[in-house]
Design a protein around this motif. Structure first.
Motif, PDB file in Angstrom:
ATOM      1  N   CYS A 120       0.724  -1.209  -0.051  1.00 54.23           N
ATOM      2  CA  CYS A 120       0.036   0.050  -0.114  1.00 54.23           C
ATOM      3  C   CYS A 120       0.680   1.271   0.126  1.00 54.23           C
ATOM      4  O   CYS A 120       0.408   2.361  -0.114  1.00 54.23           O
ATOM      5  CB  CYS A 120      -0.828  -0.076   1.025  1.00 54.23           C
ATOM      6  N   ALA A 159       2.303   2.800   2.350  1.00 52.97           N
ATOM      7  CA  ALA A 159       2.147   3.670   3.537  1.00 52.97           C
ATOM      8  C   ALA A 159       3.571   3.270   4.273  1.00 52.97           C
ATOM      9  O   ALA A 159       4.126   2.578   4.153  1.00 52.97           O
ATOM     10  CB  ALA A 159       1.106   3.238   4.345  1.00 52.97           C
ATOM     11  N   THR A 210       4.371   2.043   8.881  1.00 56.34           N
ATOM     12  CA  THR A 210       3.336   1.013   9.378  1.00 56.34           C
ATOM     13  C   THR A 210       3.781  -0.360   9.230  1.00 56.34           C
ATOM     14  O   THR A 210       3.127  -1.205   9.513  1.00 56.34           O
ATOM     15  CB  THR A 210       2.149   1.163   8.222  1.00 56.34           C
ATOM     16  N   CYS A 227       2.062  -5.128   7.779  1.00 56.02           N
ATOM     17  CA  CYS A 227       1.790  -3.843   7.426  1.00 56.02           C
ATOM     18  C   CYS A 227       0.458  -3.662   8.595  1.00 56.02           C
ATOM     19  O   CYS A 227      -0.519  -4.368   8.185  1.00 56.02           O
ATOM     20  CB  CYS A 227       1.308  -3.387   5.992  1.00 56.02           C
ATOM     21  N   LYS A 250      -1.666  -1.246   8.276  1.00 57.45           N
ATOM     22  CA  LYS A 250      -2.751  -0.482   7.748  1.00 57.45           C
ATOM     23  C   LYS A 250      -3.325  -1.395   6.450  1.00 57.45           C
ATOM     24  O   LYS A 250      -4.708  -1.584   6.524  1.00 57.45           O
ATOM     25  CB  LYS A 250      -2.137   0.581   6.803  1.00 57.45           C
ATOM     26  N   CYS A 251      -2.710  -2.281   5.882  1.00 53.41           N
ATOM     27  CA  CYS A 251      -3.283  -3.137   4.774  1.00 53.41           C
ATOM     28  C   CYS A 251      -3.168  -4.647   5.118  1.00 53.41           C
ATOM     29  O   CYS A 251      -3.699  -5.435   4.211  1.00 53.41           O
ATOM     30  CB  CYS A 251      -2.883  -2.766   3.642  1.00 53.41           C
TER      31      CYS A 251
END
Length: 68
Positions: free
Chosen positions: A16, A18, A21, A35, A37-38
């Motif tokens: 992703c 980011a 993360t 990660c 986030k994803c």
């Protein structure tokens, strides 16, 4: 038993993109990055960790998240 997860400062998720993360942890003697986030997840078996040293420091192994 909980796994100790450490954030890797400045790391960018290959999925992703980011930044900051990515966490690294060991699960059943396998080093993993994830990660937060994803939920991207990548594993690296102990035999795949390459040794490396830099001037004035000792590094046991380097995790390369881009290698498959």
């Amino acid at each position: 038993m909980s796994k100790r997860k450490r954030f890797i400062a400045g790391a960018t998720c290959p999925s992703c993109n980011a930044q900051d993360t990515i966490v690294v942890f060991v699960d059943q003697n396998v080093e993993k990055v994830q990660c937060v986030k994803c939920d991207y997840l990548q594993s690296q078996a102990p035999g795949e960790v390459s040794g490396a040293t830099r001037q004035f420091e000792q590094v046991i192994g380097v995790f390369n998240p881009d290698e498959n």
